[in-house]
Design a protein around this motif. Structure first.
Motif, PDB file in Angstrom:
ATOM      1  N   ALA A  87      50.727  43.234  54.627  1.00 47.67           N
ATOM      2  CA  ALA A  87      51.009  42.972  56.034  1.00 47.67           C
ATOM      3  C   ALA A  87      52.494  43.148  56.286  1.00 47.67           C
ATOM      4  O   ALA A  87      53.295  43.268  55.353  1.00 47.67           O
ATOM      5  N   ALA A  88      52.851  43.171  57.565  1.00 45.47           N
ATOM      6  CA  ALA A  88      54.235  43.234  58.033  1.00 45.47           C
ATOM      7  C   ALA A  88      54.850  44.608  57.751  1.00 45.47           C
ATOM      8  O   ALA A  88      54.145  45.595  57.511  1.00 45.47           O
ATOM      9  N   GLU A  89      56.165  44.653  57.745  1.00 39.65           N
ATOM     10  CA  GLU A  89      56.871  45.915  57.589  1.00 39.65           C
ATOM     11  C   GLU A  89      57.029  46.230  56.105  1.00 39.65           C
ATOM     12  O   GLU A  89      57.653  45.468  55.361  1.00 39.65           O
ATOM     13  N   ILE A  90      56.486  47.381  55.715  1.00 37.41           N
ATOM     14  CA  ILE A  90      56.505  47.770  54.303  1.00 37.41           C
ATOM     15  C   ILE A  90      57.071  49.179  54.215  1.00 37.41           C
ATOM     16  O   ILE A  90      56.474  50.132  54.708  1.00 37.41           O
ATOM     17  N   ASN A  91      58.230  49.303  53.573  1.00 38.84           N
ATOM     18  CA  ASN A  91      58.925  50.584  53.557  1.00 38.84           C
ATOM     19  C   ASN A  91      59.269  51.002  52.136  1.00 38.84           C
ATOM     20  O   ASN A  91      59.875  50.237  51.383  1.00 38.84           O
ATOM     21  N   ASN A  92      58.883  52.225  51.801  1.00 43.99           N
ATOM     22  CA  ASN A  92      59.187  52.782  50.481  1.00 43.99           C
ATOM     23  C   ASN A  92      58.691  51.844  49.378  1.00 43.99           C
ATOM     24  O   ASN A  92      59.426  51.484  48.458  1.00 43.99           O
ATOM     25  N   VAL A  93      57.435  51.467  49.485  1.00 44.62           N
ATOM     26  CA  VAL A  93      56.801  50.554  48.538  1.00 44.62           C
ATOM     27  C   VAL A  93      55.605  51.261  47.916  1.00 44.62           C
ATOM     28  O   VAL A  93      54.810  51.908  48.613  1.00 44.62           O
ATOM     29  N   ILE A  94      55.483  51.129  46.596  1.00 45.16           N
ATOM     30  CA  ILE A  94      54.348  51.698  45.862  1.00 45.16           C
ATOM     31  C   ILE A  94      53.531  50.548  45.277  1.00 45.16           C
ATOM     32  O   ILE A  94      54.055  49.701  44.556  1.00 45.16           O
ATOM     33  N   VAL A  95      52.241  50.541  45.582  1.00 46.67           N
ATOM     34  CA  VAL A  95      51.291  49.599  44.984  1.00 46.67           C
ATOM     35  C   VAL A  95      50.321  50.451  44.177  1.00 46.67           C
ATOM     36  O   VAL A  95      49.501  51.183  44.745  1.00 46.67           O
ATOM     37  N   ARG A  96      50.408  50.397  42.848  1.00 47.08           N
ATOM     38  CA  ARG A  96      49.670  51.354  42.038  1.00 47.08           C
ATOM     39  C   ARG A  96      49.073  50.733  40.778  1.00 47.08           C
ATOM     40  O   ARG A  96      49.556  49.742  40.257  1.00 47.08           O
ATOM     41  N   ASP A  97      47.987  51.358  40.316  1.00 43.03           N
ATOM     42  CA  ASP A  97      47.403  51.084  38.992  1.00 43.03           C
ATOM     43  C   ASP A  97      47.063  49.613  38.782  1.00 43.03           C
ATOM     44  O   ASP A  97      47.156  49.089  37.667  1.00 43.03           O
ATOM     45  N   ASN A  98      46.655  48.951  39.842  1.00 43.20           N
ATOM     46  CA  ASN A  98      46.210  47.568  39.732  1.00 43.20           C
ATOM     47  C   ASN A  98      44.687  47.522  39.608  1.00 43.20           C
ATOM     48  O   ASN A  98      43.986  48.389  40.134  1.00 43.20           O
ATOM     49  N   ASN A  99      44.179  46.509  38.912  1.00 38.30           N
ATOM     50  CA  ASN A  99      42.741  46.325  38.744  1.00 38.30           C
ATOM     51  C   ASN A  99      42.330  45.034  39.435  1.00 38.30           C
ATOM     52  O   ASN A  99      42.828  43.950  39.099  1.00 38.30           O
ATOM     53  N   VAL A 100      41.379  45.180  40.383  1.00 42.23           N
ATOM     54  CA  VAL A 100      40.974  44.048  41.204  1.00 42.23           C
ATOM     55  C   VAL A 100      39.466  43.871  41.105  1.00 42.23           C
ATOM     56  O   VAL A 100      38.696  44.839  41.249  1.00 42.23           O
ATOM     57  N   ASP A 101      39.039  42.630  40.873  1.00 40.33           N
ATOM     58  CA  ASP A 101      37.613  42.292  40.827  1.00 40.33           C
ATOM     59  C   ASP A 101      37.468  40.897  41.420  1.00 40.33           C
ATOM     60  O   ASP A 101      37.707  39.892  40.749  1.00 40.33           O
ATOM     61  N   VAL A 102      37.085  40.853  42.702  1.00 36.99           N
ATOM     62  CA  VAL A 102      37.022  39.579  43.413  1.00 36.99           C
ATOM     63  C   VAL A 102      35.713  39.475  44.191  1.00 36.99           C
ATOM     64  O   VAL A 102      34.949  40.443  44.301  1.00 36.99           O
ATOM     65  N   VAL A 103      35.473  38.299  44.765  1.00 41.09           N
ATOM     66  CA  VAL A 103      34.198  38.037  45.427  1.00 41.09           C
ATOM     67  C   VAL A 103      34.115  38.700  46.794  1.00 41.09           C
ATOM     68  O   VAL A 103      33.091  39.292  47.151  1.00 41.09           O
ATOM     69  N   ARG A 104      35.210  38.638  47.581  1.00 40.74           N
ATOM     70  CA  ARG A 104      35.090  39.090  48.966  1.00 40.74           C
ATOM     71  C   ARG A 104      35.832  40.403  49.216  1.00 40.74           C
ATOM     72  O   ARG A 104      35.282  41.478  49.056  1.00 40.74           O
ATOM     73  N   PHE A 105      37.094  40.358  49.589  1.00 42.35           N
ATOM     74  CA  PHE A 105      37.825  41.570  49.947  1.00 42.35           C
ATOM     75  C   PHE A 105      38.677  42.038  48.773  1.00 42.35           C
ATOM     76  O   PHE A 105      39.607  41.343  48.358  1.00 42.35           O
ATOM     77  N   GLY A 106      38.398  43.219  48.278  1.00 40.85           N
ATOM     78  CA  GLY A 106      39.214  43.755  47.197  1.00 40.85           C
ATOM     79  C   GLY A 106      40.634  44.036  47.642  1.00 40.85           C
ATOM     80  O   GLY A 106      41.595  43.759  46.915  1.00 40.85           O
ATOM     81  N   VAL A 107      40.782  44.586  48.858  1.00 38.88           N
ATOM     82  CA  VAL A 107      42.105  44.873  49.399  1.00 38.88           C
ATOM     83  C   VAL A 107      42.018  44.785  50.914  1.00 38.88           C
ATOM     84  O   VAL A 107      40.991  45.119  51.516  1.00 38.88           O
ATOM     85  N   VAL A 108      43.109  44.312  51.532  1.00 41.75           N
ATOM     86  CA  VAL A 108      43.174  44.156  52.985  1.00 41.75           C
ATOM     87  C   VAL A 108      44.504  44.700  53.474  1.00 41.75           C
ATOM     88  O   VAL A 108      45.562  44.369  52.927  1.00 41.75           O
ATOM     89  N   PHE A 109      44.451  45.551  54.506  1.00 38.28           N
ATOM     90  CA  PHE A 109      45.657  46.034  55.177  1.00 38.28           C
ATOM     91  C   PHE A 109      45.597  45.512  56.613  1.00 38.28           C
ATOM     92  O   PHE A 109      44.665  45.850  57.351  1.00 38.28           O
ATOM     93  N   GLN A 110      46.588  44.741  57.007  1.00 33.86           N
ATOM     94  CA  GLN A 110      46.560  44.176  58.354  1.00 33.86           C
ATOM     95  C   GLN A 110      47.965  44.140  58.947  1.00 33.86           C
ATOM     96  O   GLN A 110      48.889  43.577  58.367  1.00 33.86           O
ATOM     97  N   ASN A 111      48.122  44.795  60.091  1.00 29.99           N
ATOM     98  CA  ASN A 111      49.408  44.824  60.800  1.00 29.99           C
ATOM     99  C   ASN A 111      50.539  45.352  59.918  1.00 29.99           C
ATOM    100  O   ASN A 111      51.656  44.831  59.931  1.00 29.99           O
ATOM    101  N   VAL A 112      50.253  46.385  59.148  1.00 28.08           N
ATOM    102  CA  VAL A 112      51.269  47.023  58.321  1.00 28.08           C
ATOM    103  C   VAL A 112      52.012  48.048  59.173  1.00 28.08           C
ATOM    104  O   VAL A 112      51.397  48.945  59.770  1.00 28.08           O
ATOM    105  N   ASN A 113      53.334  47.916  59.247  1.00 32.21           N
ATOM    106  CA  ASN A 113      54.189  48.863  59.965  1.00 32.21           C
ATOM    107  C   ASN A 113      53.713  49.063  61.403  1.00 32.21           C
ATOM    108  O   ASN A 113      53.573  50.187  61.896  1.00 32.21           O
TER     109      ASN A 113
END
Length: 654
Positions: free
Chosen positions: A517-543
């Motif tokens: 969320a919020a302002e994200i500039n020149n950021v890399i989110v990579r090679d992560n492993n996620v295993d959860v019950v509900r939302f694996g990933v959420v993008f909200q109000n980014v930039n």
């Protein structure tokens, strides 16, 4: 002539023969005499009264020191009462202890005088030409020095402090380097007054080049008072000091808080401008303020600034101190290791905890104070009211190998490292609304940058790790059963940072893996492993602001397993590259989104579903799997999507 010689020879031989016989008879007689003079054992023989082991050392001495000659050694195995007089001693005199005492007077030593430290007491004054104790290790007996133990009046508590301070100075002058205290339980009046607000000068002061050693039987207590400033022990501009063992007790539950509006500065050990100090195995509990307080002398903007340097704190316990268990405001080089931080700032039945409320708080008031080059290593924390460790204002802090129940927070922090820590939330508030590690703060902006968080294990917090501000690296962490694994950006925003190689697993209801969320500039989110019950990933109000029109977030190479649809809402300037999603992906009011080379599997809806008001979307080279009769890419008609700016190329649908 021959006859004469024969006759002479005969007489000589006869004479020698008679002489030999006489010698034999003499030898026999001597032997018999010796035999007759052997002592006869007699059990009734009384013991030798001069045996030192039988000397009664409580009897008055039968000699004086009035006529001692130079180079003498006097043994004291009796009581010598000087009757208030001064005895002048010549040079090179040694007074040796063998169980007696010298009382009520003054010894004025000549050159090179030596006295047994056991003979020192509060009725005996030692003066003269630099006399020295025989042994540099001094064993302090409170009864020999007039210390009154137990609850006492303010006047006696002040006298207790004065006695201890004066004795440390005197014993050091006499050559003592190690001052040992065993069994004692006494109060010391250490608060200042309005005309002298420097608590380090009112305390029990440990001098330089000195070892102050206590045991588990040592209990030093703050005399209850109503003043907001005090410290029980202090090191003020001192160096080469060891403080070891013992129990330091504050007055938090006996303190009178009515006299002044704020009572937050009553500490147990204050080190102000110290250098080469070791604090080992000391327990500090129930301070009105902080257990341990690390300060500097002067202001960092001036050339005479003296921060504390080369400080090691090891094996200590900090318990129930009302403000923080430890506070650090001005230091350049220190380590705290293998120590316990317990119940910092908790509320008791008699006193409430006060802010900040941390196990350890690093908070330099820049520009006048600097706190830098600090290591917090292999410590244990539990029960803190607010959190475990916070770098509110500090630089180059390493937090490693600690076992904690409450958060680590970097607020105004630069070049810090948080690694190999094990954080497990225990309290309900941490499980419902707490973050294990927080790497920034919204109102600090560029004051928080260049920090690394890696190889930590975070379990059962509401949020595992929150990442914001700038130049952050968060990698290799394992996050278990948190409500949200990693929050990127948050209210503070983030730039020039990487979040990679983290493992997030959760069986918690409504759990999410990575949220952005919020302002994200020149950021890399990579090679992560996620295993959860509900939302694996959420993008909200980014930039989503005008200021972030040219910002970019790259989300690449992540493996996302979640029970619900992945959503992106009101977000812009994001590249989704070569990720794997086990649920369909929906977009609401997004623009400038590149979706390239991803693998997306859906069991009900279209794998890529552009729902409302999306524009400038590129979908290239994605591999998608969908149920029979379900499209892999669906751009919902009549929902404000700009079809002319949506590009679809080389996608595969299974």
């Amino acid at each position: 002539m021959k006859e004469i010689l024969k006759h002479a020879l005969f007489i000589l031989l006869l004479t020698l023969s008679l002489t030999a016989c006489n010698n034999e008879e003499l030898f026999v007689e001597v032997a018999e005499v010796v035999e007759d003079e052997k002592p006869i054992d007699n059990e009734d023989t009384p013991p030798d009264d001069t045996d030192p082991g039988n000397t009664d050392t409580t009897l008055p001495c039968d000699f004086t020191l009035d006529n001692v000659t130079p180079n003498s050694t006097i043994i004291i195995n009796c009581i010598m009462d000087l009757d208030g007089k001064t005895v002048n001693l010549p040079s090179n005199v040694t007074i040796q202890y063998e169980g007696g005492d010298i009382i009520n007077g003054t010894l004025n030593f000549g050159d090179n005088g030596i006295i047994g430290g056991e003979l020192l007491n509060f009725t005996l004054n030692i003066v003269g030409a630099n006399p020295q104790v025989k042994d540099p290790i001094f064993h302090f007996d409170p009864k020999r020095w007039g210390i009154v133990e137990g609850k006492v009046s303010d006047g006696i508590a002040k006298k207790n402090k004065d006695i201890l301070n004066e004795l440390m100075i005197q014993s050091k002058d006499l050559g003592v380097t190690t001052f040992k205290i065993d069994e004692i339980d006494a109060y010391f009046k250490v608060e200042g007054d309005a005309s002298n607000a420097m608590p380090v000068l009112q305390a029990v002061k440990i001098p330089s080049d000195f070892n102050f050693i206590m045991t588990d039987n040592t209990h030093l207590r703050v005399q209850p008072n109503d003043y907001p400033y005090s410290t029980l022990l202090s090191v003020h501009l001192g160096s080469n000091i060891l403080i070891e063992g013992g129990n330091l007790h504050g007055d938090r539950d006996e303190h009178d808080y009515s006299q002044y509006p704020v009572h937050d500065w009553g500490h147990l050990l204050t080190i102000r401008g110290g250098n080469s100090v070791l604090v080992k195995n000391v327990t500090m509990m129930d301070a009105m303020g902080d257990g341990l307080d690390i300060q500097g002398e002067g202001h960092a903007v001036n050339p005479d600034y003296r921060p504390t340097k080369d400080l090691l704190v090891t094996g200590c316990k900090f318990i129930r101190n009302r403000r923080n268990n430890v506070s650090i405001t001005a230091v350049d080089g220190m380590t705290i290791e293998d120590s316990d931080f317990i119940d910092a700032s908790i509320n008791t039945s008699k006193s409430q905890g006060t802010a900040p409320g941390w196990g350890l708080d690093i908070e330099a008031l820049k520009p006048n104070e600097l706190a830098e080059n600090i290591i917090l290593r292999n410590n244990r924390e539990r029960g803190s009211r607010k959190g475990a460790f916070i770098v509110a204002i500090g630089d180059r802090v390493t937090i490693e190998g600690n076992t904690l129940e409450n958060p680590i927070v970097l607020q105004s922090a630069t070049e810090c490292v948080v690694r190999n820590n094990d954080l497990v939330a225990k309290s309900d508030i941490m499980k419902s609304n707490g973050s294990g590690i927080i790497t920034g703060r919204a109102d600090r902006g560029s004051a928080v940058h260049s920090n690394d968080v890696y190889d930590n294990t975070v379990t059962d917090f509401s949020t595992g790790i929150s990442v914001s501000n700038s130049n952050m690296k968060v990698y290799g962490n394992t996050i278990n059963n948190c409500g949200r694994g990693i929050a990127v950006g948050g209210v503070a925003g983030i730039e020039n940072s990487e979040v990679y190689g983290n493992t997030i697993k959760s069986n918690a209801d409504r759990s999410a893996g990575i949220s952005m969320a919020a302002e994200i500039n020149n950021v890399i989110v990579r090679d992560n492993n996620v295993d959860v019950v509900r939302f694996g990933v959420v993008f909200q109000n980014v930039n989503s602001t005008a200021e972030s029109a040219n910002y970019l977030l790259e989300f690449k190479g992540n493996t996302i397993l979640g029970g619900n649809t992945t959503t992106m809402t009101t977000s812009n300037n994001i590249d989704l590259i070569e990720n794997s999603f086990n649920r369909n992906f929906e977009f609401y009011t997004c623009s400038n989104i590149n979706i390239i080379g991803n693998t997306i599997t859906s069991n009900s809806k279209p794998p890529l579903y552009l729902r409302t008001d999306n524009s400038n979307i590129a979908l290239r080279g994605n591999i998608m799997s969908a149920p029979q009769n379900v499209e892999c890419i669906d751009v919902l008609e009549g929902s404000g999507n700009d079809n002319n700016s949506i590009v679809m190329e080389n996608n595969t649908c299974n």
